[in-house]
Design a protein around this motif. Structure first.
Motif, PDB file in Angstrom:
ATOM      1  N   GLN A 108       0.829  -1.207   0.000  1.00 28.59           N
ATOM      2  CA  GLN A 108       0.000   0.000   0.000  1.00 28.59           C
ATOM      3  C   GLN A 108       0.865   1.259   0.000  1.00 28.59           C
ATOM      4  O   GLN A 108       2.088   1.175   0.119  1.00 28.59           O
ATOM      5  N   ASN A 132       1.875   5.207   1.370  1.00 26.64           N
ATOM      6  CA  ASN A 132       1.845   6.269   2.395  1.00 26.64           C
ATOM      7  C   ASN A 132       1.688   7.587   1.662  1.00 26.64           C
ATOM      8  O   ASN A 132       2.507   7.894   0.779  1.00 26.64           O
ATOM      9  N   GLY A 176      -2.245   2.828   2.817  1.00 30.03           N
ATOM     10  CA  GLY A 176      -1.945   2.210   4.112  1.00 30.03           C
ATOM     11  C   GLY A 176      -1.701   3.230   5.200  1.00 30.03           C
ATOM     12  O   GLY A 176      -1.758   2.921   6.393  1.00 30.03           O
ATOM     13  N   LEU A 177      -1.408   4.458   4.778  1.00 29.97           N
ATOM     14  CA  LEU A 177      -1.194   5.525   5.766  1.00 29.97           C
ATOM     15  C   LEU A 177      -1.450   6.878   5.117  1.00 29.97           C
ATOM     16  O   LEU A 177      -0.725   7.285   4.211  1.00 29.97           O
ATOM     17  N   ARG A 215      -4.777   8.166   9.402  1.00 32.62           N
ATOM     18  CA  ARG A 215      -4.220   8.202  10.752  1.00 32.62           C
ATOM     19  C   ARG A 215      -4.735   9.445  11.460  1.00 32.62           C
ATOM     20  O   ARG A 215      -4.735  10.550  10.885  1.00 32.62           O
ATOM     21  N   SER A 245      -0.410  -1.502  12.888  1.00 32.48           N
ATOM     22  CA  SER A 245       0.498  -1.012  11.859  1.00 32.48           C
ATOM     23  C   SER A 245       1.768  -0.564  12.584  1.00 32.48           C
ATOM     24  O   SER A 245       1.711   0.319  13.451  1.00 32.48           O
ATOM     25  N   CYS A 278       4.275   0.438   8.352  1.00 28.90           N
ATOM     26  CA  CYS A 278       4.137   1.641   7.529  1.00 28.90           C
ATOM     27  C   CYS A 278       5.321   2.593   7.700  1.00 28.90           C
ATOM     28  O   CYS A 278       5.289   3.711   7.198  1.00 28.90           O
ATOM     29  N   SER A 321       3.276  -0.679   3.850  1.00 23.00           N
ATOM     30  CA  SER A 321       2.837   0.606   3.301  1.00 23.00           C
ATOM     31  C   SER A 321       4.037   1.525   3.154  1.00 23.00           C
ATOM     32  O   SER A 321       4.856   1.651   4.074  1.00 23.00           O
TER      33      SER A 321
END
Ligand code: PEP
Ligand code: MG
Length: 597
Positions: free
Chosen positions: A277, A279, A298-299, A337, A467, A519, A541
């Motif tokens: 994924q 970031n 992912g982030l 996040r 994560s 991540c 990520s």
């Protein structure tokens, strides 16, 4: 050429900040000594002040030009350029320099140097690492004014293809300006410094963190820069140049082949599927992430929206941004996040009051140890209204895609309990108001503090996923300030303590039946991938550009073999033993990614 220059071959080891191999001549930048004092006649003072004002104006023009030119390519770094533009007119820098020229009747360079010393003194007295770090920004801004005062371009406009720039430090704006540049090496910086991130984004090979390199390299020296291993070879012998040319050819053909891997599924040779994924920090980056083959976000570092506006963003503004983000990425999942402000990320000064971080005495919230202070979830629990606003915006956006919410810097069980209680309350009030939200939102915690590692078993029962934020986990586990260049060389991703923590978290998460991913920057570094895959992580990520490289490597890996590798590596008590063993494995199993010399 300086006095330390030598014709002998010499190898220096720094931090490989951006991969690639360059063989070229050194061009030394900005290594002059401090400014010389010149006393002025009364009649020249006004003209000198004017010369300074004009140098500041030109610096501002340059920065604005850089900002405009690169806004689309590298949008997340615009805030740094904006802050540099603001600093140019800071009273302590601008007004004070004009005042010194007038009162002491001295040249602008000398006056600016005096202002800088004063600023440095003030900052260092506060004994605050965050403020010390900001001084480096002020220094970078001042260096640009010095360049303008000297009336010369810091960097040649047309850089020869084979030129490697060498300097004490490069600001992100410097790197953006180096068109046609082959590579750069610097004394300052680390793997996670802004300049390193910009270099990776632009694909410029770089080695950073090379202490004293400006004294060891002479202008025009022949250099080999190996951004993969972090090696710089000064005056290499012909046989070594030939070996590196071969390595360069291999690396180029490997890099050309990489793009198509964006389309492939990240699956190992023995059929293990993982998720790769992206970031990102801006909603606009979603398209790039998808283009590079991300299986979701992912982030999403949500700080940026809080840094750019005048005043904190309201619920509507956040909702709009999150809705765009989720609908853009749908049907792929998006992990937002919760606000991770504090530490080395801070509100602009004018927002400190609004944020509840206002400090009466200093007009800015100040902490002796910001990395250990009111950061991330601690700040959100301290300022519940900011947290509730963000939670409402996220949950309202959840009907537009697949949302996962991640809580940063959790360090205690009771913190997670408080967070979950607040989430339930926000959900309840949305229900009462008849505002729709998805009941399928997944909640996760970032594992980035050693106490969370130790509590992983307990935390795992309270959330849907973990994560692992290795950028912070390494800093907190090893007690290494991730932005302090003096200890940068001790920031060791392969430290056995770090790897054992990752293993512990993966095992605890899997025992509880939840997903565990990573991540931090480690996830996008192909050197670490075999060990992370071997430790059984479910998702990775990373910066979007790293995705095709990581996918390709996953497809050339055998999960079962990597499990054994991880077991073997985790027995070692030292990072250097792990590194040596891992390097051997990389040379023999991934010869295209890691050609042996
Ligand atoms: C981390 O700490 O690894 C992480 C991904 O978060 P950040 O770099 O934003 O602190
Ligand atoms: Mg972090």
């Amino acid at each position: 050429m300086n006095s330390f220059h030598t014709e002998k071959e010499q190898t220096l080891l720094g931090v490989g900040a951006s991969p690639g191999i360059v063989i070229g001549r050194a061009l030394m930048i900005r290594v002059d000594g401090p400014a010389r004092k010149i006393n002025l006649r009364d009649t020249d003072v006004a003209a000198e002040q004017d010369r300074f004002r004009q140098a500041v104006n030109r610096t501002e023009e340059n920065l604005r030009h850089t900002r405009q030119e690169f806004a689309a390519v590298i949008a997340e770094h615009i805030t740094i350029i904006d802050s540099h533009i603001l600093m140019l007119r800071d009273g302590m820098l601008f007004d004070r320099t004009l005042e010194i020229i007038e009162k002491e009747k001295v040249n602008a360079e000398w006056a600016l140097e005096q202002s800088l010393s004063r600023i440095k003194e003030i900052f260092s007295k506060v004994n605050d690492s965050y403020i010390r770090e900001r001084f480096l920004d002020v220094r970078q801004v001042a260096e640009q004014i010095f360049t303008e005062l000297a009336g010369t371009d810091k960097f040649p406009h047309e850089i020869d293809e084979k030129v490697i720039l060498v300097s004490r430090d490069f600001s992100p704006a410097d790197i953006l300006h180096m068109q046609g540049l082959s590579g750069f090496i610097s004394e300052g910086g680390g793997e996670t410094s802004h300049s390193a991130i910009v270099a990776r984004t632009l694909g410029i090979p770089a080695v950073v963190g090379l202490k004293d390199v400006t004294r060891q390299v002479g202008n025009g020296d022949l250099l080999i820069l190996d951004g993969i291993t972090g090696r710089v070879i000064i005056n290499p012998q012909p046989e070594l140049i030939e070996q590196y040319r071969e390595r360069q050819r291999q690396y180029l053909s490997y890099s050309k082949d990489i793009a198509r891997f964006a389309l492939f599924r990240p699956e190992t040779l023995d059929g293990l599927s993982v998720r790769v994924q992206a970031n990102i920090e801006l909603v606009e980056e979603v398209s790039q992430a998808l283009e590079y083959g991300a299986c979701g976000i992912g982030l999403f570092r949500s700080e940026y929206l809080y840094l750019k506006e005048n005043g904190l963003p309201d619920e509507e503004m956040l909702f709009e941004a999150y809705r765009n983000l989720l609908s853009h990425a749908a049907p792929l999942p998006v992990t937002i996040r919760a606000l991770d402000i504090g530490g080395d990320k801070h509100f602009p000064v004018q927002q400190e009051e609004l944020s509840g971080r206002f400090h009466e005495k200093s007009s800015r919230y100040s902490e002796a140890n910001p990395a250990l202070g009111l950061r991330a979830i601690r700040y959100l629990l301290h300022e519940p209204s900011v947290f509730v606003t963000q939670l409402r915006a996220m949950l309202r956006a959840s009907t537009f895609g697949e949302l996962r919410i991640l809580f940063p810097l959790i360090s205690a069980y009771c913190e997670l309990e408080k967070v979950k209680k607040m989430v339930s309350e926000v959900q309840e009030s949305l229900r009462n108001e008849g505002i729709p939200f998805s009941e399928n939102v997944q909640f996760g915690v970032m594992i980035e503090v050693p106490s969370a590692v130790a509590l992983a078993d307990n935390l795992a029962h309270e959330v849907d996923f973990f994560s692992i934020g290795t950028n912070d986990l390494i800093q907190y586990a090893l007690a290494i300030d991730r932005s302090n260049e003096h200890v940068a060389h001790m920031y060791e991703s392969l430290h056995p303590a770090v790897l054992r923590m990752i293993r512990h978290v993966a095992e605890a998460g899997h025992r509880a039946g939840i997903e565990v991913g990573i991540c931090g920057e480690m996830a996008g570094n192909t050197m670490y991938l075999p060990i992370l895959l071997g430790l059984g992580l479910d998702f990775f990520s990373m910066h979007p550009l790293a995705i095709p490289y990581v996918k390709r490597m996953i497809r050339n890996s055998t999960a079962e073999e990597l499990e054994e590798l991880a077991e073997d590596l985790l027995v070692y008590p030292s990072a250097s033993q792990i590194r040596n063993h891992l390097q051997e494995y990389l040379f023999s199993h991934y010869p295209e990614e890691f050609p042996r010399l």
